[in-house]
Design a protein around this motif. Structure first.
Motif, PDB file in Angstrom:
ATOM      1  N   GLY A  84      41.884  46.397  39.107  1.00 47.68           N
ATOM      2  CA  GLY A  84      42.816  45.721  38.898  1.00 47.68           C
ATOM      3  C   GLY A  84      43.847  45.856  38.447  1.00 47.68           C
ATOM      4  O   GLY A  84      43.396  46.400  37.317  1.00 47.68           O
ATOM      5  N   GLY A  85      44.586  44.568  38.152  1.00 45.78           N
ATOM      6  CA  GLY A  85      45.680  44.750  37.468  1.00 45.78           C
ATOM      7  C   GLY A  85      47.299  44.317  37.878  1.00 45.78           C
ATOM      8  O   GLY A  85      47.552  44.557  38.966  1.00 45.78           O
TER       9      GLY A  85
ATOM     10  N   ASN B  24      29.746  36.515  44.595  1.00 43.09           N
ATOM     11  CA  ASN B  24      28.962  36.594  43.402  1.00 43.09           C
ATOM     12  C   ASN B  24      29.531  36.903  42.432  1.00 43.09           C
ATOM     13  O   ASN B  24      31.013  37.256  41.611  1.00 43.09           O
ATOM     14  N   LYS B  25      28.400  35.721  41.362  1.00 48.85           N
ATOM     15  CA  LYS B  25      29.112  35.291  40.137  1.00 48.85           C
ATOM     16  C   LYS B  25      28.875  36.640  38.751  1.00 48.85           C
ATOM     17  O   LYS B  25      29.720  36.734  37.891  1.00 48.85           O
ATOM     18  N   ASN B  26      28.007  37.030  38.943  1.00 52.42           N
ATOM     19  CA  ASN B  26      28.231  38.703  38.144  1.00 52.42           C
ATOM     20  C   ASN B  26      29.336  39.953  38.184  1.00 52.42           C
ATOM     21  O   ASN B  26      29.163  40.830  38.669  1.00 52.42           O
ATOM     22  N   THR B  27      30.433  38.799  38.017  1.00 52.11           N
ATOM     23  CA  THR B  27      31.810  40.048  38.526  1.00 52.11           C
ATOM     24  C   THR B  27      32.616  39.439  36.538  1.00 52.11           C
ATOM     25  O   THR B  27      32.335  38.461  36.171  1.00 52.11           O
ATOM     26  N   ALA B  28      32.925  41.246  36.395  1.00 51.34           N
ATOM     27  CA  ALA B  28      33.838  41.183  35.974  1.00 51.34           C
ATOM     28  C   ALA B  28      34.955  42.211  36.118  1.00 51.34           C
ATOM     29  O   ALA B  28      35.000  42.178  37.462  1.00 51.34           O
ATOM     30  N   VAL B  29      35.955  41.777  35.181  1.00 52.88           N
ATOM     31  CA  VAL B  29      37.334  42.400  35.609  1.00 52.88           C
ATOM     32  C   VAL B  29      37.212  43.372  34.433  1.00 52.88           C
ATOM     33  O   VAL B  29      37.735  43.374  33.943  1.00 52.88           O
ATOM     34  N   ILE B  30      38.201  44.771  35.137  1.00 49.45           N
ATOM     35  CA  ILE B  30      38.530  45.690  34.442  1.00 49.45           C
ATOM     36  C   ILE B  30      40.268  45.626  34.499  1.00 49.45           C
ATOM     37  O   ILE B  30      40.301  45.788  35.958  1.00 49.45           O
ATOM     38  N   LEU B  31      41.201  45.043  33.734  1.00 49.96           N
ATOM     39  CA  LEU B  31      42.541  44.806  33.877  1.00 49.96           C
ATOM     40  C   LEU B  31      43.059  46.838  33.563  1.00 49.96           C
ATOM     41  O   LEU B  31      42.842  47.059  32.482  1.00 49.96           O
ATOM     42  N   ILE B  32      43.919  46.842  34.083  1.00 49.69           N
ATOM     43  CA  ILE B  32      44.845  48.577  33.986  1.00 49.69           C
ATOM     44  C   ILE B  32      46.686  47.636  33.728  1.00 49.69           C
ATOM     45  O   ILE B  32      46.750  46.914  35.371  1.00 49.69           O
ATOM     46  N   SER B  33      46.721  47.851  33.306  1.00 45.11           N
ATOM     47  CA  SER B  33      48.533  47.166  32.997  1.00 45.11           C
ATOM     48  C   SER B  33      49.220  47.748  31.534  1.00 45.11           C
ATOM     49  O   SER B  33      48.003  47.685  30.770  1.00 45.11           O
ATOM     50  N   GLY B  34      50.250  47.624  31.631  1.00 45.61           N
ATOM     51  CA  GLY B  34      50.850  47.306  30.100  1.00 45.61           C
ATOM     52  C   GLY B  34      51.315  46.320  29.980  1.00 45.61           C
ATOM     53  O   GLY B  34      52.523  46.359  28.111  1.00 45.61           O
ATOM     54  N   ASN B  35      50.347  44.891  29.977  1.00 50.24           N
ATOM     55  CA  ASN B  35      51.659  43.840  30.309  1.00 50.24           C
ATOM     56  C   ASN B  35      50.558  42.919  30.048  1.00 50.24           C
ATOM     57  O   ASN B  35      49.320  43.021  30.942  1.00 50.24           O
TER      58      ASN B  35
ATOM     59  N   ALA C 101      29.331  47.081  42.423  1.00 50.85           N
ATOM     60  CA  ALA C 101      30.630  47.054  43.480  1.00 50.85           C
ATOM     61  C   ALA C 101      31.871  47.450  43.068  1.00 50.85           C
ATOM     62  O   ALA C 101      32.265  46.261  41.307  1.00 50.85           O
ATOM     63  N   ILE C 102      32.563  48.297  43.192  1.00 53.46           N
ATOM     64  CA  ILE C 102      34.064  48.911  42.216  1.00 53.46           C
ATOM     65  C   ILE C 102      35.132  48.135  43.729  1.00 53.46           C
ATOM     66  O   ILE C 102      34.677  48.467  44.578  1.00 53.46           O
ATOM     67  N   ILE C 103      36.032  47.122  43.380  1.00 55.17           N
ATOM     68  CA  ILE C 103      36.662  46.701  44.017  1.00 55.17           C
ATOM     69  C   ILE C 103      37.433  47.025  43.252  1.00 55.17           C
ATOM     70  O   ILE C 103      38.031  46.321  42.389  1.00 55.17           O
ATOM     71  N   GLY C 104      39.347  47.181  43.993  1.00 53.01           N
ATOM     72  CA  GLY C 104      40.448  47.027  43.580  1.00 53.01           C
ATOM     73  C   GLY C 104      41.043  48.106  43.368  1.00 53.01           C
ATOM     74  O   GLY C 104      40.641  49.010  43.223  1.00 53.01           O
ATOM     75  N   GLU C 105      42.088  48.310  44.450  1.00 50.89           N
ATOM     76  CA  GLU C 105      42.686  49.437  44.381  1.00 50.89           C
ATOM     77  C   GLU C 105      43.478  50.574  42.884  1.00 50.89           C
ATOM     78  O   GLU C 105      43.334  51.700  43.002  1.00 50.89           O
TER      79      GLU C 105
END
Ligand code: BGC
Length: 725
Positions: free
Chosen positions: A461-462, A496-507, A377-381
């Motif tokens: 997200g991010g 769902n505990k099997n979750t990771a975060v891909i952070l898109i940010s410059g900060n 599942a890919i979630i996030g704007e």
């Protein structure tokens, strides 16, 4: 041998002499040209004639100068006299990763490739000055423009900025290093007056600019919007006349930031060469030619005619402008440039791959096997949001931008990919953010539903490039993630505990969920190849090797600039005082023993490394010596990977406060599984000095120094003690 050395000596002499002769002949030509110019023609060269160009002298064949933003790609053409896009159809570019990502590679060779490729695009688009790169130091995670800069450490920024400049300028295009100086926040940037100590100025905020001038030999510099010690940066007697043009011997052109000139006499006398973007709008005003009303146009003409200012002041500016032109648009042998070649996209992808930082990887959550049949599942704007548009002047019109979702889809063909936006940020229109029309609850429910059905969840997200996010013109309002993302992540974790975060940010951002998620990947803004590079790392096709170019504090108050009252950040509306002084970033965290969430220089790999046999060549050094540290680095894991060896120093007993650690050397090493390489790192002893404000010069104190060798500012593997006499 002696003969050979003599021949080399002669050859060096000949080439040095040739260079001198060339310079002399250029200087002579410049003098000749200046003699032929009228005062009006000279003044016309010192200010804009349109949004991004300044006048030439047609009757003498002297071309106009054309500029473009910078620094992540060559910006689309802007209209002659407004900020609208000109509507060309042949101005789409390659979008390279943001400069934070470049800094995170800790790889100066990639910086050169970046500069060369973007320089080729600028040249093809007939630009003479590329407005970038930026090297303002990362002082607060709220600064809306950090994504355009190279992190919190002056040494890292210096090492990364120089090759970028070389790469750009080899194309006969001037780099324009910005924003000189102390434009460390966007809030109130157009007027805030920065007060700081000489030590902070010289040790933290100036070094990257100095390296750009003295090692990068940059041909232009852009002055900042703000004031320093009561004077605007674009005409600041201390910063420009004394330091930049005096002490550092800068022979190029000081260009204003757009609309950053405030006074004719100061601009004339305190070092401004080209005035751009002063707030006249030419076409809609009743004035015949608004550009003639620039500070350095008619008002300066009058001052010269009345004898208040000597014409030689303008001659000196024109001399610099012509020198820049001989290096760029009057250099008939400069290459022609290239646009959107496969090589450029490959460079963008390589930098993106090497800059991505793996922050957390519990139980080897990453890499994710692309061959395995599973539901993701890919979630996030941010999984689908275009990030090259927006952000202010660094916006780009790129030929393609592969979104994270697209990149993951392409690489994980055997997986069942579900996608939901989860939240919506709302569009940003001319600096105003319009609330999203989408229903927040239904977005959330949709996300939770797919999360509960999936084997793993990737939350993409991010921040984004909207106003009050990673965007020019103002700062972020909060350290936490916007648009309800923290709440959404915690709800996803419940299903769902099997979750990771891909952070898109410059900060850096706050991470209240840091202990619950399985993995965190910091991916910055990656440009055209975003989705490809992210999928490369998630799938394990590329082993991550990026390192944080700035510290991630646990909470905002742990960051040095925010540890004081409002005068420190954001200022009282008029003035601002940098109360943390030299203790910026990790210098603060280490010295004050405030543990960061993720430290400067930190980044995980899918393999493991060991440093062994760390030695220095001597135990005692004289001022003129170079400290040479040697060590062996071994890849102890099963796959190839890169590691960055970092050396921090500490003056054990100093007469002034010195940071517990200061980065003074680093090297990125590529290693096959089980391979060991020997490396050396060099530190000229004089670089252990501090800036002594009582003598206004650098001072190296004798005594004991610690050399700390490790894989991040918090992961020191070996300490060597040496003496300086
Ligand atoms: C930015 C500069 C940019 C200039 C021209 C200014 O607002 O601060 O970095 O180069 O605009 O677009």
């Amino acid at each position: 041998m002696k003969k050979l050395l003599f021949v080399i000596f002669l050859l060096t002499l000949v080439s040095t002499n040739q260079l001198l002769a060339q310079n002399n002949s250029m200087d002579n030509k410049i003098k000749e040209i200046i003699k032929q110019l009228t005062l009006k023609e000279k003044l016309d060269m010192c200010h804009a004639q349109s949004k991004f160009s300044s006048k030439g002298v047609a009757r003498l064949g002297i071309p106009e100068i054309w500029m473009s933003d910078g620094p992540h790609g060559v910006r689309a053409e802007i209209a002659w006299d407004s900020w609208q896009h000109a509507g060309w159809t042949n101005d789409s570019c390659t979008a390279f990763p943001a400069l934070t990502c470049l800094a995170a590679t800790f790889n100066p060779k990639l910086s050169y490739k970046y500069g060369k490729a973007i320089g080729e695009e600028a040249r093809y688009r007939k630009k003479d000055i590329l407005l970038g790169p930026g090297v303002n130091i990362y002082r607060t995670p709220l600064n809306g423009r950090n994504f355009e800069y190279m992190g919190e450490d002056p040494y890292l920024a210096s090492k990364m900025v120089v090759p970028y400049i070389h790469g750009v300028q080899e194309n006969g295009v001037a780099a324009c290093v910005k924003h000189y100086v102390l434009n460390n926040q966007e809030h109130w940037r157009d007027h805030i007056n920065v007060e700081l100590s000489d030590r902070a100025l010289y040790e933290i905020y100036l070094p990257a600019f100095k390296a750009a001038v003295q090692e990068g030999k940059v041909w232009s510099i852009m002055g900042a919007y703000n004031q320093v010690r009561g004077q605007y940066c674009c005409h600041n007697e201390l910063l420009v006349n004394k330091i930049l043009k005096g002490d550092w011997g800068f022979d190029g052109v000081l260009v204003t930031d757009w609309g950053a000139t405030h006074d004719t006499k100061e601009a004339a006398l305190f070092g401004l060469d080209i005035e751009m973007g002063t707030g006249t709008d030419g076409l809609t005003s009743s004035l015949k030619n608004a550009y003639d009303n620039y500070f350095m146009a008619n008002p300066l003409l009058k001052m010269i005619q009345s004898g208040e200012i000597d014409e030689s002041v303008v001659d000196e500016k024109v001399e610099r402008i012509l020198r820049l032109m001989f290096r760029t648009n009057m250099n008939s042998s400069r290459p022609n440039g290239i646009m959107n070649s496969q090589e450029h996209f490959d460079v963008a992808r390589e930098i993106a791959q090497e800059g991505i930082v793996l922050l957390k990887n519990e139980a080897n959550f990453f890499p994710i096997d692309p061959e395995k049949v599973q539901t993701i599942a890919i979630i996030g704007e941010n999984a689908t949001k275009m990030m090259t548009v927006g952000g202010g002047s660094s916006e780009l019109k790129t030929i393609h931008e592969i979104s994270p979702l697209e990149g993951i889809h392409k690489r994980f063909k055997n997986a069942n990919i579900l996608h939901a936006m989860g939240y919506a940020s709302g569009p940003s229109v001319y600096g105003r953010v319009i609330d999203s029309k989408l229903n927040a609850d239904s977005l959330k429910n949709e996300a939770l539903e797919i999360a509960s059905k999936a084997d793993i969840v990737l939350f993409v997200g991010g921040l984004n490039k909207n106003h009050h996010q990673d965007c020019e013109g103002d700062d972020r309002k909060h350290f936490s993630l916007p648009f309800g993302q923290d709440d959404l992540i915690s709800r996803i974790l419940k299903v769902n505990k099997n979750t990771a975060v891909i952070l898109i940010s410059g900060n850096a951002v706050e991470m209240p969920w840091v202990d619950q998620v399985k993995g965190i990947v910091q991916t910055w803004y990656l440009g055209s190849e975003t989705g490809h590079a992210i999928a490369d790392v998630l799938s394990g096709d590329v082993n991550p090797s990026g390192k944080l170019p700035f510290s991630f504090p646990v909470k905002l108050e742990d960051n040095a600039a925010h540890a004081f009252d409002e005068l420190s950040y954001p200022g009282d509306g008029t003035n601002q005082e940098y109360k943390e002084d030299i203790l910026v970033g990790y210098r603060w965290h280490d010295t004050k023993k405030i543990k960061p969430l993720y430290a400067f220089g930190f980044g995980l790999s899918y393999t493991s490394f060991q440093i062994q046999n760390v030695k220095s060549n001597k135990i005692s050094y004289k001022k003129e010596d170079t400290i040479i540290i040697s060590c062996e680095i071994k890849n102890t894991g099963k796959i190839k990977g890169n590691e960055v060896i970092q050396v921090y120093v500490n003056d054990v007993k100093a007469s002034v406060l010195r940071p517990l650690k200061e980065l003074k050397a680093f090297k990125k090493v590529k290693l096959n599984p089980k391979e060991t390489k020997s490396i050396t790192l060099k530190i000229p002893t004089k670089e252990l000095a501090f800036f002594d404000d009582s003598i206004m010069d650098w001072k190296l104190e004798s005594g004991q120094y610690k050399l700390m060798i490790g894989m991040s500012s918090q992961d020191i593997k070996k300490i060597i003690s040496v003496k300086v006499k």
